[in-house]
Scaffold this motif. Structure first.
Motif, PDB file in Angstrom:
ATOM      1  N   GLU A   1       0.814  -1.205   0.000  1.00  0.00           N
ATOM      2  CA  GLU A   1       0.000   0.000   0.000  1.00  0.00           C
ATOM      3  C   GLU A   1       0.850   1.258   0.000  1.00  0.00           C
ATOM      4  OE1 GLU A   1      -2.916   0.683  -0.515  1.00  0.00           O
ATOM      5  OE2 GLU A   1      -4.092  -1.119  -0.230  1.00  0.00           O
TER       6      GLU A   1
ATOM      7  N   TYR B   1     -14.943  -0.189   0.681  1.00  0.00           N
ATOM      8  CA  TYR B   1     -13.809  -1.007   0.237  1.00  0.00           C
ATOM      9  C   TYR B   1     -12.661  -0.955   1.232  1.00  0.00           C
ATOM     10  CZ  TYR B   1      -9.773  -2.566  -2.445  1.00  0.00           C
ATOM     11  OH  TYR B   1      -8.638  -3.229  -2.846  1.00  0.00           O
TER      12      TYR B   1
ATOM     13  N   LYS C   1     -11.558  -4.142   3.466  1.00  0.00           N
ATOM     14  CA  LYS C   1     -10.196  -4.609   3.215  1.00  0.00           C
ATOM     15  C   LYS C   1      -9.388  -4.632   4.509  1.00  0.00           C
ATOM     16  CE  LYS C   1      -7.183  -1.914   1.238  1.00  0.00           C
ATOM     17  NZ  LYS C   1      -6.395  -1.128   0.261  1.00  0.00           N
TER      18      LYS C   1
ATOM     19  N   TYR D   1      -0.536  -7.890   0.156  1.00  0.00           N
ATOM     20  CA  TYR D   1      -1.247  -8.068  -1.107  1.00  0.00           C
ATOM     21  C   TYR D   1      -2.080  -9.344  -1.033  1.00  0.00           C
ATOM     22  CZ  TYR D   1      -2.144  -9.015  -6.024  1.00  0.00           C
ATOM     23  OH  TYR D   1      -2.756  -9.287  -7.225  1.00  0.00           O
TER      24      TYR D   1
ATOM     25  N   HIS E   1      -9.185  -8.257  -2.033  1.00  0.00           N
ATOM     26  CA  HIS E   1      -9.544  -7.177  -2.955  1.00  0.00           C
ATOM     27  C   HIS E   1     -10.831  -7.495  -3.711  1.00  0.00           C
ATOM     28  CE1 HIS E   1      -5.759  -5.664  -1.793  1.00  0.00           C
ATOM     29  NE2 HIS E   1      -5.025  -6.387  -2.609  1.00  0.00           N
TER      30      HIS E   1
ATOM     31  N   GLY F   1     -14.030  -5.316  -2.932  1.00  0.00           N
ATOM     32  CA  GLY F   1     -14.455  -4.561  -4.111  1.00  0.00           C
ATOM     33  C   GLY F   1     -15.861  -4.909  -4.543  1.00  0.00           C
TER      34      GLY F   1
ATOM     35  N   TRP G   1     -10.975  -3.600  -8.731  1.00  0.00           N
ATOM     36  CA  TRP G   1     -10.048  -3.472  -7.610  1.00  0.00           C
ATOM     37  C   TRP G   1      -8.962  -4.535  -7.654  1.00  0.00           C
ATOM     38  CZ3 TRP G   1      -9.176   0.582  -4.810  1.00  0.00           C
ATOM     39  CH2 TRP G   1     -10.187   1.515  -4.615  1.00  0.00           C
TER      40      TRP G   1
ATOM     41  N   GLU H   1      -5.093  -3.317  -7.906  1.00  0.00           N
ATOM     42  CA  GLU H   1      -4.081  -3.701  -6.924  1.00  0.00           C
ATOM     43  C   GLU H   1      -2.995  -4.565  -7.571  1.00  0.00           C
ATOM     44  OE1 GLU H   1      -4.133  -2.307  -4.159  1.00  0.00           O
ATOM     45  OE2 GLU H   1      -6.172  -1.992  -3.428  1.00  0.00           O
TER      46      GLU H   1
END
Length: 296
Positions: free
Chosen positions: A8, A189, A193, A202, A207, A211, A284, A288
């Motif tokens: 991020e 979101y 998340k 990750y 996601h 999403g 999303w 990502e």
């Protein structure tokens, strides 16, 4: 063992260009994959003057469109989305990441709900300004018995017969819908998340789930405004004199209420939610992924 990198952190370290490119690729992927459902949603929202253009549900719309016009009709107008979605989503995601960072959205000590909502709303205002003309063209190509088969033919014809205002008559309504849609979407979101992935690594599954849920909630909440937007954007293709004269969001609301009552504001609710849940999940996931892939 090498230290895990917080992916991020890309938002503030990789630069605006990477976020914009990731957003553009994600936007094109999202819209192209779910386009047939969007076509059915548009057909269901339009106030048709011919019984042949009235659809009772998503199954009925799919069967009739594919059997009478062919499967290609479900994809008519997708080129307009591809042309517009790239730059619009590039601006959207680039601005979102930049403003979220400036507003403290990446700082746990600050109000992250407010920061992500503000960033999402600001990003939408800019991206919709780019996307609105392409959305008008897309919907004109999606309607039943459309005369348009080419984006550029549609653009020239609409401009010559209705002027530049035809591409932006729905912009105030689009913003009225998109700002809360995006604020809801980005906020839901980020919160989901964070709940599903507190380690902030990750995680494609995270996601997709976050999403999809965020897209479904935002789409359902803003469907009434989407019905009004569709009416405004397709007014030039209508054979109904009253609809052709509609001048803005208030006029659109009045016509919807007059002709279909309160239930008219839920026209296309199911395909809209069905389209946004997987498309937002894919958007999303793609965003990502592209962020991480381009950094690597």
């Amino acid at each position: 063992m090498a230290e895990e990198i917080d992916y991020e952190a890309l938002g503030s370290k990789a630069g605006l260009g990477v976020n914009m490119l990731a957003g553009a690729l994600a936007g094109i992927t999202e819209h192209a994959v779910m386009f047939p459902i969007d076509t059915m949603k548009t057909r269901m929202q339009v106030f048709a003057t011919s019984p042949a253009a009235v659809y009772t549900g998503i199954g009925n719309a799919f069967t009739r469109i594919s059997s009478t016009e062919g499967m290609r009709a479900l994809w008519r107008g997708v080129s307009s989305v591809i042309l517009g979605a790239g730059p619009a989503h590039a601006v959207h995601f680039g601005m979102y990441e930049a403003i979220k960072e400036l507003a403290g959205g990446n700082d746990e000590a600050k109000n992250q709900w407010l920061a992500t909502s503000f960033a999402g709303a600001s990003a939408t205002m800019a991206s919709d300004a780019l996307m609105n003309p392409f959305d008008v063209i897309k919907q004109r190509m999606q309607v039943h018995d459309s005369q348009f088969r080419s984006v550029f033919t549609a653009m020239k014809t609409i401009y010559r017969s209705e002027g530049l205002s035809a591409f932006y008559v729905s912009y105030p309504t689009t913003l009225t819908m998109s700002v809360p849609f995006t604020a809801i979407q980005f906020t839901v979101y980020e919160q989901i998340k964070k709940m599903l992935n507190p380690s902030n690594q990750y995680s494609p599954v995270t996601h997709m789930i976050a999403g999809g849920l965020a897209g479904g909630v935002a789409a359902g909440a803003t469907t009434p405004l989407d019905v009004a937007k569709t009416l405004l954007q397709t007014r030039g293709s209508s054979k109904d004199p009253e609809i052709r004269r509609v001048g803005g969001m208030v006029d659109a609301f009045r016509i919807i209420l007059k002709r279909d009552g309160l239930k008219g504001f839920s026209r296309g609710f199911t395909p809209r939610v069905l389209a946004h849940m997987p498309s937002n999940a894919l958007c999303w996931l793609s965003y990502e992924f592209f962020k991480v892939a381009m950094r690597e």
